[in-house]
Design a protein around this motif. Structure first.
Motif, short mmCIF file in Angstrom:
data_model
loop_
_atom_site.label_atom_id
_atom_site.label_comp_id
_atom_site.label_asym_id
_atom_site.label_seq_id
_atom_site.Cartn_x
_atom_site.Cartn_y
_atom_site.Cartn_z
N LEU A 103 46.98 212.44 103.33
CA LEU A 103 46.02 211.41 102.94
C LEU A 103 45.57 210.54 104.10
O LEU A 103 44.40 210.18 104.20
N HIS A 107 41.61 209.59 105.23
CA HIS A 107 41.06 208.24 105.42
C HIS A 107 40.54 208.07 106.85
O HIS A 107 39.46 207.55 107.07
N TYR A 167 43.20 213.58 95.37
CA TYR A 167 42.40 212.40 95.76
C TYR A 167 40.90 212.72 95.68
O TYR A 167 40.11 211.96 95.13
N TYR A 168 40.52 213.88 96.21
CA TYR A 168 39.10 214.25 96.17
C TYR A 168 38.67 214.70 94.77
O TYR A 168 37.50 214.55 94.40
N LYS A 170 39.57 213.29 92.07
CA LYS A 170 39.24 212.05 91.36
C LYS A 170 37.84 211.55 91.75
O LYS A 170 37.20 210.85 90.99
#
Ligand code: UP5
Ligand code: MG
Length: 199
Positions: A103, A107, A167-168, A170
């Motif tokens: 992650l 970012h 994460y992607y 979502k």
């Protein structure tokens, strides 16, 4: 990099899912610039005078993720180089293969380079990936295509890299593709899904 100059697709999937194979197909058909984070790290490891050679070698053999500063810098350099060279009309369209796998990398890349337009996720069971990697290991010369390293790569993928996919997911950016059929079938499916996305 400005999003108007550059379109980035991340290509994710477990070790041996077929990321490199499908990226090669996409390059042939659509003229993307393909940047494999793993290939860039292996090249840096071999570069005479690199201060990161031992660090990279050790991380790859143990299936661990190299500190992101190293990888993001290599990707950024390679993207800048591709944009400088005038050979490819679609030079601003990048397939970033095997990155981000943590992650913090996601970012960092979004802040310092640019956000990805979509994420292609090649979904494949471990048993299938293991078989492919052990087969490739007979001739690949890759230091991580052995049973011990493969086990460690799988663990890192599940614990550290799948959260990136989630994460992607979502954000609605993930195109999930079943990577178990033949390479041609996987590519056909990939083209269909990309056409739906990009028209
Ligand atoms: N094959 C492919 N598709 C097939 C299909 N549909 N049916 C049957 N066989 C198929 O394919 C693997 C093998 O399977 C090949 O023999 C192929 O012919 C066959 P390939 O296309 O190479 O799969 P790929 O997903 O690219 O597998 P790869 O081994 O490259 O994946 P990894 O994600 O493990 O490797 P990568 O080079 O990306 O990373 C290596 C290491 O670098 C990492 O473990 C990590 O230590 C380090 N790294 C970082 O630290 N940071 C990063 O950001 C990236 C990497
Ligand atoms: Mg690969």
């Amino acid at each position: 990099f400005s999003p108007s100059d550059v379109t980035v697709l991340f290509v994710l999937g477990g070790p041996g899912a077929g990321k490199g194979t499908q990226c090669a197909n996409l390059v042939n058909k659509y003229g993307f610039t393909h940047l494999s984070a793993g290939d860039l790290l292996r090249a840096e490891q071999e570069r005479p005078g690199s201060q990161f050679g031992d660090l990279i070698r050790d991380h790859i053999k143990n299936g661990l993720i190299v500190p992101m500063e190293v990888t993001v810098q290599l990707l950024e350099n390679a993207m800048a180089e591709a944009l400088r060279s005038n050979t490819n009309a679609r030079k601003g369209r990048f397939l970033i293969d095997g990155f981000p796998r943590k992650l913090d990398q996601a970012h960092k890349f979004e802040e310092s380079v640019c956000p990805a337009r979509v994420v292609l996720f090649f979904d494949c069971p471990e048993t299938v990936m293991e078989e492919r990697l052990l087969e490739r290991g007979k001739t690949s010369g890759r230091a991580d295509d052995n049973a011990d390293s493969i086990r460690k790569r799988f663990r890192t993928f599940v614990e550290t890299s799948m959260p990136v996919v989630d994460y992607y997911e979502k954000q609605g950016k993930v195109i999930r593709i079943d990577a178990t059929p033949t390479p041609d079938q996987v590519f056909a499916r990939t083209q269909t899904r990309l056409t739906e996305e990009f028209g």
